[in-house]
Design a protein around this motif. Structure first.
Motif, mmCIF file in Angstrom:
data_model
loop_
_atom_site.group_PDB
_atom_site.id
_atom_site.type_symbol
_atom_site.label_atom_id
_atom_site.label_comp_id
_atom_site.label_asym_id
_atom_site.label_seq_id
_atom_site.Cartn_x
_atom_site.Cartn_y
_atom_site.Cartn_z
ATOM 1 N N ASN A 97 -0.597 -2.729 -4.787
ATOM 2 C CA ASN A 97 0.909 -2.832 -4.268
ATOM 3 C C ASN A 97 1.709 -4.051 -4.435
ATOM 4 O O ASN A 97 1.694 -4.812 -3.731
ATOM 5 C CB ASN A 97 0.770 -2.296 -2.840
ATOM 6 N N PRO A 98 2.284 -4.008 -5.801
ATOM 7 C CA PRO A 98 3.099 -5.201 -6.089
ATOM 8 C C PRO A 98 4.187 -5.526 -5.432
ATOM 9 O O PRO A 98 4.943 -6.618 -5.551
ATOM 10 C CB PRO A 98 3.381 -5.063 -7.722
ATOM 11 N N THR A 99 4.685 -4.556 -4.426
ATOM 12 C CA THR A 99 5.683 -4.863 -3.676
ATOM 13 C C THR A 99 5.530 -5.603 -2.436
ATOM 14 O O THR A 99 6.437 -6.147 -1.717
ATOM 15 C CB THR A 99 6.339 -3.397 -3.172
ATOM 16 N N LEU A 100 4.380 -5.953 -2.077
ATOM 17 C CA LEU A 100 3.941 -6.804 -0.872
ATOM 18 C C LEU A 100 4.050 -8.240 -1.207
ATOM 19 O O LEU A 100 3.652 -8.595 -2.131
ATOM 20 C CB LEU A 100 2.697 -6.435 -0.320
ATOM 21 N N LYS A 101 4.102 -9.025 -0.195
ATOM 22 C CA LYS A 101 3.937 -10.504 -0.088
ATOM 23 C C LYS A 101 2.490 -10.607 0.196
ATOM 24 O O LYS A 101 1.979 -10.486 1.674
ATOM 25 C CB LYS A 101 4.840 -11.010 0.706
#
Length: 260
Positions: A97-101
């Motif tokens: 999930n590349p949208t997370l920090k």
């Protein structure tokens, strides 16, 4: 915090759930969760929090991956041997999930660093395998007023509970202090990898319930299971008014001597 078109599609099956909806998904997106331990319990915890869309995840683990870990620590693979577990975990979650920090804390927690690390998160998940670490995380969360989800797994057995500081029973209400002398470990008695997976999933479920307000978390309850007979037990726990940590005259500071 509005959801993007991509997020609405990615989390569609969450949003369809009764009681969750877009509002619940937005709460997950705003949440900041620290997971202490990226091993047997932490692997499924981290995978499912990232997949569910928890917006900011901290991973705290100072250990280096070795071959015996791979039997249960499913976030890692053979190519990660001799790599720091927090770093290895981050790499997998960013692919999922590349949208997370994703934040990494590549260090062992102690009385000097734990409160500084906890302060930036809304909720803490304890997924360690050492009694001293379990008490340290519990005690620090009570001091910092951070909701805690904790779990354990050994042999064929697992446990989980959730803690709301000064409102529900904490770990020290159940066990006053770390046991003295030798304590059995997975290196001595073994652990079935799927037991850690099962209770890591339960910890992830607890965190999602608390963050979204959906369902009834395990406050004042200890959930346990021996998977050889697959009987789950819920044990009611009362907050101890004389608890050395969360009681009326409880802990005011962390003492390094207690956690050695």
């Amino acid at each position: 915090m509005a959801l993007s078109t991509e997020e609405l599609e990615r989390y569609n099956r969450n949003i369809l759930l009764e009681g969750m909806g877009e509002e619940g998904q937005q709460r997950l997106k705003r949440a900041k969760v620290l997971v202490v331990g990226a091993g047997g319990l932490g692997s499924p915890v981290l995978y499912y929090l990232a997949a569910a869309g928890v917006g900011e995840i901290g991973i705290c683990d100072g250990d280096i991956l070795d071959l015996s870990n791979l039997q249960r620590q499913i976030l890692h693979n053979t190519q990660d041997l001799q790599k720091n577990k927090a770093q290895s975990a981050k790499e997998k979650l960013e692919i999922l999930n590349p949208t997370l920090k994703i934040n990494t804390h590549k260090e062992r927690l102690n009385v000097n660093n734990i409160l500084g690390i906890l302060k930036d998160y809304d909720l803490v998940i304890e997924a360690t395998d050492a009694f001293v670490s379990k008490f340290l995380v519990n005690d620090a969360c009570v001091l910092a007023n951070k909701v805690l989800v904790r779990g354990s797994a050994l042999h064929f057995c697992g446990q989980a509970m959730s803690i709301k500081p000064k409102e529900s029973a904490c770990y020290a209400c159940l066990f006053d202090k770390p046991p003295k002398g030798a304590v059995l470990t997975s290196a001595e008695v073994g652990i079935l990898g799927s037991v850690a997976g099962l209770f890591g999933c339960i910890e992830a479920n607890e965190a999602i319930k608390i963050l979204t307000g959906v369902g009834k978390p395990l406050f004042n309850q200890l959930l346990s299971c021996d998977i050889r007979d697959m009987e789950f037990r819920k044990i009611n726990i009362k907050r101890n008014p004389c608890c050395r940590v969360c009681g009326e005259n409880g802990l005011n500071a962390l003492d390094s001597k207690f956690y050695t």
